[in-house]
Design an enzyme around this catalytic site. Structure first.
Site, short mmCIF file in Angstrom:
data_model
loop_
_atom_site.label_atom_id
_atom_site.label_comp_id
_atom_site.label_asym_id
_atom_site.label_seq_id
_atom_site.Cartn_x
_atom_site.Cartn_y
_atom_site.Cartn_z
N GLY A 49 33.20 -13.76 -14.32
CA GLY A 49 33.31 -14.59 -15.51
C GLY A 49 32.27 -14.28 -16.57
O GLY A 49 31.18 -13.78 -16.28
N HIS A 80 37.56 -15.71 -16.01
CA HIS A 80 37.47 -16.67 -17.11
C HIS A 80 36.35 -16.33 -18.09
O HIS A 80 35.28 -15.85 -17.71
CB HIS A 80 37.26 -18.08 -16.56
N ASP A 81 36.63 -16.52 -19.36
CA ASP A 81 35.65 -16.44 -20.44
C ASP A 81 35.10 -15.03 -20.68
O ASP A 81 34.09 -14.88 -21.36
CB ASP A 81 34.49 -17.42 -20.20
#
Length: 258
Positions: free
Chosen positions: A137, A119-120
């Site tokens: 992440g 994520h991200d």
């Protein structure tokens, strides 16, 4: 062009020429641009937006829930993928943990089998992730980077443009631009081959080498080395090393020599 066993939400946007293989799933809110190919059993979910001419391999998953304890699945986040990317079989890309935010993949990237983008993360252009690369992440990657197979990268680190990380490395600090990293947070050298292939002239390559030695091999405290470096004029390309040293992630930047 679309296999009859594929499942496509009526609330998804799919360009007319997209090829979709057997048992692939395209969920509501997702967008697939012209010229894309979605392999068998791939799953595009989580409001993922794909640009043009992306090749999504067998069993790849784009936009699944982030692997973050306490994440609320109702959070409206997504994944944005640019153009001309190749995701081979079983690649996984997770959506952002923040409402209204996205995990971002640029253009012309090649993610080999079973590589993972958490994520991200933000990836630039023309990067290669070899088999089983694992990105934690919030990682930021520049352009034209090669990450060797089996490499593990801790969350929040930065990886500078034209860097190379050798296979099975364990990286929990920033990798400077143009550098070769290996093993457990070790710097090996400048990525001379990448610089030549990218068309950097001999004078610029020499500048980069000299600045690299000052910042990362001189034994001087990094802040002092940056101050010393800033007393001289450098090309824009070489100055990227100074910026990386001045503005590292919270994890710091690699300096240990292999």
């Amino acid at each position: 062009m679309i296999h009859p066993s594929a499942i496509i939400s009526p609330d998804a946007s799919v360009a007319d020429d997209v090829e979709i293989g057997p048992f692939a799933i395209i969920d509501a809110g997702c967008s697939i641009g012209a010229g894309c190919k979605i392999g068998a059993q791939a799953w595009i979910t989580g409001n993922s937006q794909l640009g043009k001419n992306n090749d999504i391999g067998y069993g790849a998953v784009v936009g699944a829930l982030p692997q973050s304890i306490g994440f609320d699945p109702a959070t409206a986040s997504g994944v944005i993928i640019g153009d001309n990317n190749t995701l081979r079989e079983y690649v996984t890309i997770n959506r952002s943990i923040y409402a209204g935010k996205n995990t971002v993949i640029g253009n012309d990237n090649f993610l080999m089998s079973v590589s993972h983008v958490a994520h991200d993360c933000i990836l630039g252009d023309h990067n290669i992730l070899a088999n089983n690369v694992m990105l934690g992440g919030h990682i930021e990657m520049g352009n034209r980077i090669f990450l060797g197979g089996g490499g593990g990268f801790h969350q929040f680190v930065k990886i500078g443009s034209f860097a190379m990380v050798k296979g099975n490395a364990s990286i929990s600090q920033d990798v400077p631009p143009y550098a070769v990293a290996c093993r457990d947070n070790e710097l090996a050298s400048i990525n001379v081959v990448a610089l030549r292939r990218a068309g950097f002239d001999a004078a610029t390559r020499s500048e980069i080498k000299n600045l690299y030695k000052l910042l990362f091999r001189s034994g001087i405290r990094l802040s002092d080395a940056v101050t010393q470096a800033e007393e001289s004029e450098w090309s824009e390309a070489a100055s990227a090393l100074i910026e990386a040293a001045k503005s590292p992630s919270a994890k710091g930047i690699l300096r240990k020599m292999s």
